[in-house]
Design a protein around this motif. Structure first.
Motif, mmCIF file in Angstrom:
data_model
loop_
_atom_site.group_PDB
_atom_site.id
_atom_site.type_symbol
_atom_site.label_atom_id
_atom_site.label_comp_id
_atom_site.label_asym_id
_atom_site.label_seq_id
_atom_site.Cartn_x
_atom_site.Cartn_y
_atom_site.Cartn_z
ATOM 1 N N ARG A 26 11.752 -30.298 -8.217
ATOM 2 C CA ARG A 26 13.018 -30.013 -7.530
ATOM 3 C C ARG A 26 14.005 -29.345 -8.481
ATOM 4 N NH1 ARG A 26 14.928 -35.393 -4.492
ATOM 5 N NH2 ARG A 26 16.200 -33.903 -3.318
ATOM 6 N N ILE A 27 14.061 -29.839 -9.712
ATOM 7 C CA ILE A 27 14.953 -29.249 -10.710
ATOM 8 C C ILE A 27 14.595 -27.787 -10.937
ATOM 9 C CG2 ILE A 27 15.594 -29.261 -13.155
ATOM 10 C CD1 ILE A 27 15.245 -32.324 -13.084
ATOM 11 N N ASN A 28 13.335 -27.519 -11.181
ATOM 12 C CA ASN A 28 12.910 -26.155 -11.484
ATOM 13 C C ASN A 28 13.146 -25.219 -10.299
ATOM 14 O OD1 ASN A 28 12.113 -26.868 -14.066
ATOM 15 N ND2 ASN A 28 10.019 -27.360 -13.437
ATOM 16 N N ASP A 29 12.924 -25.723 -9.096
ATOM 17 C CA ASP A 29 13.160 -24.901 -7.923
ATOM 18 C C ASP A 29 14.631 -24.528 -7.806
ATOM 19 O OD1 ASP A 29 12.212 -23.832 -5.206
ATOM 20 O OD2 ASP A 29 13.863 -25.173 -4.643
ATOM 21 N N LEU A 30 15.511 -25.521 -7.971
ATOM 22 C CA LEU A 30 16.943 -25.257 -7.859
ATOM 23 C C LEU A 30 17.432 -24.372 -8.997
ATOM 24 C CD1 LEU A 30 19.700 -25.590 -6.614
ATOM 25 C CD2 LEU A 30 19.844 -27.883 -7.618
ATOM 26 N N LEU A 31 16.990 -24.664 -10.203
ATOM 27 C CA LEU A 31 17.418 -23.871 -11.358
ATOM 28 C C LEU A 31 17.043 -22.397 -11.166
ATOM 29 C CD1 LEU A 31 18.742 -24.344 -14.198
ATOM 30 C CD2 LEU A 31 16.426 -24.294 -15.118
ATOM 31 N N GLY A 32 15.870 -22.161 -10.610
ATOM 32 C CA GLY A 32 15.422 -20.786 -10.397
ATOM 33 C C GLY A 32 16.250 -20.026 -9.385
ATOM 34 N N ARG A 33 17.015 -20.715 -8.562
ATOM 35 C CA ARG A 33 17.847 -20.075 -7.539
ATOM 36 C C ARG A 33 19.283 -19.856 -8.001
ATOM 37 N NH1 ARG A 33 14.913 -20.425 -2.935
ATOM 38 N NH2 ARG A 33 13.151 -21.865 -3.042
ATOM 39 N N MET A 34 19.636 -20.438 -9.137
ATOM 40 C CA MET A 34 21.033 -20.426 -9.571
ATOM 41 C C MET A 34 21.377 -19.173 -10.358
ATOM 42 S SD MET A 34 21.363 -24.439 -10.720
ATOM 43 C CE MET A 34 23.116 -24.394 -11.077
ATOM 44 N N THR A 35 22.566 -18.648 -10.108
ATOM 45 C CA THR A 35 23.107 -17.577 -10.930
ATOM 46 C C THR A 35 23.661 -18.166 -12.220
ATOM 47 O OG1 THR A 35 25.332 -17.765 -10.013
ATOM 48 C CG2 THR A 35 23.760 -16.316 -8.847
ATOM 49 N N LEU A 36 23.942 -17.303 -13.192
ATOM 50 C CA LEU A 36 24.552 -17.774 -14.433
ATOM 51 C C LEU A 36 25.896 -18.441 -14.139
ATOM 52 C CD1 LEU A 36 24.615 -17.997 -17.517
ATOM 53 C CD2 LEU A 36 25.670 -15.711 -17.578
ATOM 54 N N ALA A 37 26.660 -17.886 -13.238
ATOM 55 C CA ALA A 37 27.969 -18.466 -12.901
ATOM 56 C C ALA A 37 27.823 -19.870 -12.331
ATOM 57 C CB ALA A 37 28.701 -17.561 -11.909
ATOM 58 N N GLU A 38 26.827 -20.067 -11.492
ATOM 59 C CA GLU A 38 26.609 -21.395 -10.906
ATOM 60 C C GLU A 38 26.136 -22.389 -11.951
ATOM 61 O OE1 GLU A 38 25.469 -20.130 -6.309
ATOM 62 O OE2 GLU A 38 23.978 -19.952 -7.907
ATOM 63 N N LYS A 39 25.338 -21.919 -12.889
ATOM 64 C CA LYS A 39 24.889 -22.810 -13.960
ATOM 65 C C LYS A 39 26.063 -23.252 -14.823
ATOM 66 C CE LYS A 39 20.270 -20.718 -14.305
ATOM 67 N NZ LYS A 39 19.362 -19.879 -15.129
ATOM 68 N N ILE A 40 26.897 -22.318 -15.203
ATOM 69 C CA ILE A 40 28.031 -22.657 -16.064
ATOM 70 C C ILE A 40 29.032 -23.534 -15.312
ATOM 71 C CG2 ILE A 40 30.044 -21.640 -17.226
ATOM 72 C CD1 ILE A 40 28.180 -19.367 -18.133
#
Length: 619
Positions: A26-40
């Protein structure tokens, strides 16, 4: 696009929302969909005072906190808190990916910033109980009261090892002895629940909706600073660090703690917020901690040992060191812009950002936030419940340490008789709920008086405990002539420190605040007296002991102090508390800890007189 392709895309989109899938997937799936802005955005924690729902949605902010005293409104109810938390959570859920936020609060001795919550004794008192099962129950009760307000993350426990009582945060430490602090980490099991026997070491854990994410703090060495100066430098070799300040973190990680907060202090001249060797190298890589590491309040701003230091340099150093979530708490746009620039210019690799976000998401998945992000009324009746107040009362009586009881063992003063002609109760702390709670109570620095929350003062506890025929006179600062002429059976004098927190509590003299010494002199020279000291640490008391018949260290006993103190003064229960910190003679001896070569205390570590209950079951 074919219907099959659409179905596949829809199925893929739901992976991180599917509770049946393994968390890592689940983590990897969500992380793969996130933009840099969403991660930060996920790496930012903002304060309630500087926040709108729009900010949460548009910037995908990962977390909120309520700093000391920052509340939805004055005397906010559990319902008010739930409404505010859910308003901001709904904003998070309305962001592009719908990632829920975590809400943190300084619930360091109960849900202490909330009106009508149960306020337990501060850690210095709990360490004196030596009762890890009691502390675990306090953790569970605190979790329920935090959940009663819709909040799911507590910045507790503080597992500092206070090596010098001049430190203004010494009351947040369970003991100068790392072994006592290790035992007290069982509070994590109460806050979060007990991980299964086969749980993987270092993996965060949460046992259900009646639990909250915990935070071991402040990593590492904050209790060992030079002269006890808050946020100062701890000078210690590697062996000393591992044997004194680090062991409790190892045990906290074994117990599944979700987060670790970094200390403001420095270690051998290196700011901990910039210490990659310890945050990444030791905490993450050696101890295998897999939750997230959070900064302290504006802790990144305080990195000052860098050449030409500024916020950009400090933020670069902190993220490189391994801090995953930054307690900003105000200017999120500056944080986001600077961190984005560092990544875009290859000063911080995307892999470091991904590591931080994976850790944050892991805790959110463990907490079940994707399945049940919103709070409800389930636990509202737990806030300040009678069961929790009874638990706090138990903690008070077990935490009290009897330092003197008459001149010889065959002439004790305590237990005091409940039936007497006339009793004097005196002192600044006898009838002040705020003073007995200390700092981190309703507000950051604590409060004075009795009208800001619910509880029992020591005076009210005495009044309820004595025989109805006993006359009680109360005077905060009585005239000695009045004392001498009033034919009191005995006096109870309650004095101590006013509330404080952090640097405001740093003290080089550690004296009882005036008029405390004057009240002791004016009362105890005239009548048989018991002195009850309300303080966050040992203070200078040797000059007063000859004139005092009995002396009790009550620490900062919290909202239920009145009944808990009366329970043991009048013999319903016996004194059992033992010093978890060495009681010095003079401040010139400091720092002085058990095991030192020139150990010459007034009362040694582990000291505490016992009494036998005489009124058990007689109410």
């Amino acid at each position: 696009m074919t219907s099959v392709t659409k179905a596949a895309e829809s199925e893929a989109y739901l992976k991180y929302k599917d509770p049946k899938l393994p968390i890592n997937r689940r983590i990897n799936d969500l992380l793969g969909r996130m933009t840099l802005a969403e991660k930060i955005g996920q790496m930012a924690q903002l304060d309630l005072e500087n926040l709108t729902a729009t900010t949460m949605r548009d910037y995908s902010i990962g977390s909120i906190l309520s700093g000391g005293g920052h509340v939805p409104r004055l005397r906010a109810t559990a319902g008010d808190w739930i409404n505010k938390v859910n308003e901001l959570q709904r904003a998070s859920l309305s962001s592009r990916l719908g990632i829920p936020m975590i809400y943190g609060v300084d619930a360091v001795h109960g849900h202490n910033n909330v009106y009508k919550a149960t306020i337990f004794p501060h850690n210095v008192g709990l360490g004196a109980t030596r009762d890890k099962e009691l502390v675990k129950r306090i953790g569970a009760a605190t979790a329920l009261e935090v959940r009663a307000t819709g909040i799911n993350y507590a910045f507790a426990p503080c597992i500092a090892v206070c090596r010098d009582p001049r430190w203004g945060r010494c009351y947040e430490s369970y003991s100068e002895d790392p072994n006592v602090v290790i035992e007290m980490t069982d509070i994590i099991l109460g806050l979060q629940g007990e991980p299964p026997a086969n749980a993987r070491k270092g993996v965060p854990y949460l046992g259900g909706r009646d639990k909250v994410a915990a935070c071991a703090k402040h990593f590492v060495g904050d209790g060992g600073t030079t002269k006890g100066i808050n946020e100062n430098n701890t000078v210690i070799d590697w062996h000393g660090l591992l044997s004194i300040h680090m062991p409790a973190y190892y045990h906290a990680i074994i117990k599944g703690v979700n987060t670790v907060m970094v200390s403001y202090s420095s270690l051998n001249g290196k700011k901990m917020h910039a210490n990659r060797d310890l945050v990444t190298g030791f905490l993450k890589n050696t101890l295998k901690f897999r939750g997230f590491v959070i900064s302290d309040w504006q802790g990144v701003d305080k990195i000052t040992d860098l050449p030409h230091s500024n916020y950009s340099d400090s933020l670069l150093a902190a993220i490189q060191a391994g801090i995953d979530m930054v307690m900003i708490p105000h200017n999120h746009t500056e944080f986001i812009d600077i961190l984005t620039d560092h990544v875009n210019n290859n000063r911080i690799p995307v892999s470091r950002i991904d590591d931080a976000v994976q850790r944050i998401l892991r805790v959110k998945f463990v907490m079940g936030l994707f399945e049940e992000p919103l709070a409800d009324q389930t636990f509202v009746n737990q806030l300040g419940s009678q069961e929790h107040r009874d638990l706090a009362r138990e903690a008070v009586r077990k935490s009290l340490v009897l330092l003197k009881n008459g001149e010889t063992s065959d002439r004790p003063i305590i237990p005091l008789p409940k039936k007497a002609s006339r009793i004097l109760v005196a002192g600044t702390h006898a009838n002040n709920l705020g003073y007995q709670c200390g700092g981190w109570s309703l507000t950051w620095q604590g409060f004075s008086g009795d009208n800001q929350t619910i509880g029992s003062t020591i005076l009210s506890g005495i009044e309820e405990a004595v025989d109805p025929s006993t006359e009680i006179l109360y005077s905060e600062n009585p005239d000695p002539a009045f004392v001498k002429s009033s034919n009191f059976s005995y006096a109870i004098v309650v004095v101590g420190e006013p509330p404080y927190a952090e640097t405001n509590g740093d003290s080089l003299n550690l004296t009882i605040a005036e008029p405390g010494p004057s009240v002791i002199a004016d009362v105890c020279g005239q009548v048989k007296c018991v002195v009850v000291l309300v303080s966050g640490r040992p203070l200078v008391i040797e000059p007063y002991l000859p004139s005092v018949d009995a002396f009790v260290a009550a620490w900062l006993p919290g909202s239920e102090a009145g009944h808990g103190v009366a329970d043991v003064l009048f013999g319903d229960y016996g004194f059992t508390g033992k010093l978890s910190m060495t009681w010095f003679r003079t401040v010139d001896q400091l720092p002085m800890n058990v095991g030192d070569a020139h150990y010459d205390p007034l009362f040694p570590f582990g000291f505490g007189l016992s009494t036998v209950p005489i009124n058990a079951g007689l109410d």
